[in-house]
Design a protein around this motif. Structure first.
Motif, PDB file in Angstrom:
ATOM      1  N   HIS A 280      36.331  36.900  30.448  1.00 23.86           N
ATOM      2  CA  HIS A 280      36.664  38.327  30.468  1.00 23.86           C
ATOM      3  C   HIS A 280      36.010  39.061  29.292  1.00 23.86           C
TER       4      HIS A 280
ATOM      5  N   TYR B  74      38.873  39.195  35.676  1.00 29.15           N
ATOM      6  CA  TYR B  74      38.143  40.412  35.334  1.00 29.15           C
ATOM      7  C   TYR B  74      38.140  41.407  36.499  1.00 29.15           C
ATOM      8  N   GLU B  75      37.905  40.858  37.722  1.00 30.22           N
ATOM      9  CA  GLU B  75      37.926  41.698  38.930  1.00 30.22           C
ATOM     10  C   GLU B  75      39.262  42.422  39.061  1.00 30.22           C
TER      11      GLU B  75
ATOM     12  N   VAL C  37      41.111  37.444  43.948  1.00 28.03           N
ATOM     13  CA  VAL C  37      40.288  37.977  42.855  1.00 28.03           C
ATOM     14  C   VAL C  37      40.380  37.060  41.645  1.00 28.03           C
ATOM     15  N   TYR C  38      39.410  37.194  40.739  1.00 27.80           N
ATOM     16  CA  TYR C  38      39.559  36.533  39.434  1.00 27.80           C
ATOM     17  C   TYR C  38      39.936  37.576  38.397  1.00 27.80           C
TER      18      TYR C  38
ATOM     19  N   ARG D  54      34.625  30.798  38.619  1.00 27.51           N
ATOM     20  CA  ARG D  54      35.719  31.639  38.123  1.00 27.51           C
ATOM     21  C   ARG D  54      37.003  31.134  38.764  1.00 27.51           C
TER      22      ARG D  54
ATOM     23  N   SER E  64      31.600  32.360  41.783  1.00 28.00           N
ATOM     24  CA  SER E  64      31.753  33.800  42.022  1.00 28.00           C
ATOM     25  C   SER E  64      30.466  34.360  42.614  1.00 28.00           C
ATOM     26  N   GLU E  65      30.513  35.648  42.991  1.00 29.02           N
ATOM     27  CA  GLU E  65      29.321  36.293  43.551  1.00 29.02           C
ATOM     28  C   GLU E  65      28.159  36.238  42.577  1.00 29.02           C
TER      29      GLU E  65
ATOM     30  N   GLN F 193      39.532  45.325  36.786  1.00 32.30           N
ATOM     31  CA  GLN F 193      38.685  46.417  37.254  1.00 32.30           C
ATOM     32  C   GLN F 193      39.361  47.181  38.398  1.00 32.30           C
ATOM     33  N   LYS F 194      39.961  46.391  39.318  1.00 29.49           N
ATOM     34  CA  LYS F 194      40.589  47.034  40.474  1.00 29.49           C
ATOM     35  C   LYS F 194      41.788  47.880  40.055  1.00 29.49           C
TER      36      LYS F 194
ATOM     37  N   GLU G 264      32.283  39.462  29.868  1.00 31.80           N
ATOM     38  CA  GLU G 264      31.955  40.528  30.817  1.00 31.80           C
ATOM     39  C   GLU G 264      32.180  41.891  30.188  1.00 31.80           C
TER      40      GLU G 264
ATOM     41  N   TYR H 134      39.890  31.940  40.847  1.00 32.12           N
ATOM     42  CA  TYR H 134      40.328  32.948  41.812  1.00 32.12           C
ATOM     43  C   TYR H 134      41.817  32.758  42.107  1.00 32.12           C
TER      44      TYR H 134
END
Lengths: 111, 224
Positions: free
Chosen positions: B53, A28-29, A25-26, A73, A67-68, A32-33, B56, A75
């Motif tokens: 970050h 921000y992800e 993951v990066y 990003r 990234s998607e 979120q998780k 976003e 990772y």
């Protein structure tokens, strides 16, 4: 600092490693998780000093990748050492959480 | 990705921040970049991650404070503590490059001035190395002290709600004036001591050109 964030501080490294183990993951992800799992008390920025420290200790490594959503990003991937550390943390947590649960929640009936 | 590309991307992306978030992020950026002992690449990488970050988060209405907390300086210190230090090997060529650059240009300016002035006035091209070294030492001390002082001043203006900069500008100007006065007094009253030699305008130009050329060659060689 609230009691919850004090308790969390010691185990957050393990949580971060566990998320990264499932898939790279990066930043921000990752935040979120952690939030979705229910660790909403972690202020989002807190993960970056942790990520830096885990990199310094070679438990994870970062790599620039698209990234998607498009832009590059950084990772994070778990290293072999990271896997071992996660295993160790998981074992320690299991050993620790059982008696603490019994004591705090189970009322400590065997005392 | 190298440092230069990261810095340029950072400059581009920062324009997408709201004014409030921009002010917030810039304080963080300046504070961390001012720590010269840190590895430049790692510093720029983490700054880029924090910016991504924030961008976003901004899209769903979050502010810098929501993401990085109320104590921004404390947060920056946590980041700094975890960043790897730059190696001395990187620092030494950087400083020696600056010094060589200054010396090279000084010699060229000196040579050129002597060439232009000599038809009109008597030019004294005798050089006293000991005196020159003492003056250079005084100037170097002044430059280092001023730089450190100004960096501290800049650091002092960060992480504050209301910022008045004129006081800091006055302080910086004052130390500049005092330092220059000290240098001029030293140059004027320092006796000429030690051995001396003739250092003509063309020798000065030539030495300066050689120094600058070798800096240029080294830069080209390091490019790839």
């Amino acid at each position: 600092m609230s009691i919850r964030s004090q308790l969390l501080k010691g185990i957050l490294d393990g949580c971060v490693l566990a998320v990264i183990e499932k898939e790279p993951v990066y930043g921000y992800e990752l935040s979120q998780k952690l939030f979705q799992i229910g660790l909403a008390d972690v202020s989002e920025g807190t993960i970056y000093p942790i990520l830096l420290r885990l990199q310094k200790n070679r438990l994870i490594r970062g790599e620039m990748q698209p990234s998607e959503s498009g832009p590059n990003r950084k990772y994070y991937f778990l290293t072999e050492e990271g896997k071992k550390a996660l295993q160790l943390i998981t074992e320690e947590w299991t050993q620790l959480s059982k008696p603490v649960n019994e004591l705090l929640i189970g009322g400590g009936s065997q005392l | 990705m190298n440092v230069k590309a990261l810095v340029e991307e950072n400059n581009r992306k920062r324009e997408l921040l709201t004014p409030e978030n921009e002010a917030y992020y810039s304080d963080l950026l300046i504070y961390i970049r001012l720590k010269f002992r840190l590895s430049e690449l790692h510093t720029e990488e983490i700054l880029m991650e924090l910016l991504d970050h924030l961008l976003e988060g901004q899209q769903i209405g979050k502010t810098g404070k929501d993401i990085f907390g109320d104590d921004l300086k404390g947060y920056a210190d946590e980041i700094i503590e975890q960043l790897p230090k730059s190696k001395k090997r990187e620092l030494f060529p950087f400083i020696s490059g600056i010094v060589a650059n200054i010396v090279g240009w000084l010699l060229i300016i000196r040579g050129f001035l002597f060439l232009v002035l000599s038809p009109f006035t008597a030019v004294n091209s005798t050089v006293y190395p000991v005196t020159v070294i003492v003056i250079a030492f005084v100037i170097a001390t002044f430059v280092i002290v001023t730089i450190i002082y100004i960096l501290k001043l800049i650091e002092g203006t960060l992480f504050k709600e209301k910022q008045s900069k004129w006081k800091e500008i006055m302080k910086a100007g004052l130390i500049g004036a005092i330092g220059m006065a000290l240098i001029l007094l030293t140059v004027k009253f320092l006796p000429k001591i030690g051995p001396s030699f003739e250092f003509s305008w063309w020798a000065s130009l030539l030495t300066g050109a050689v120094i600058l050329a070798s800096i240029y060659v080294r830069k080209q060689m390091n490019k790839d």
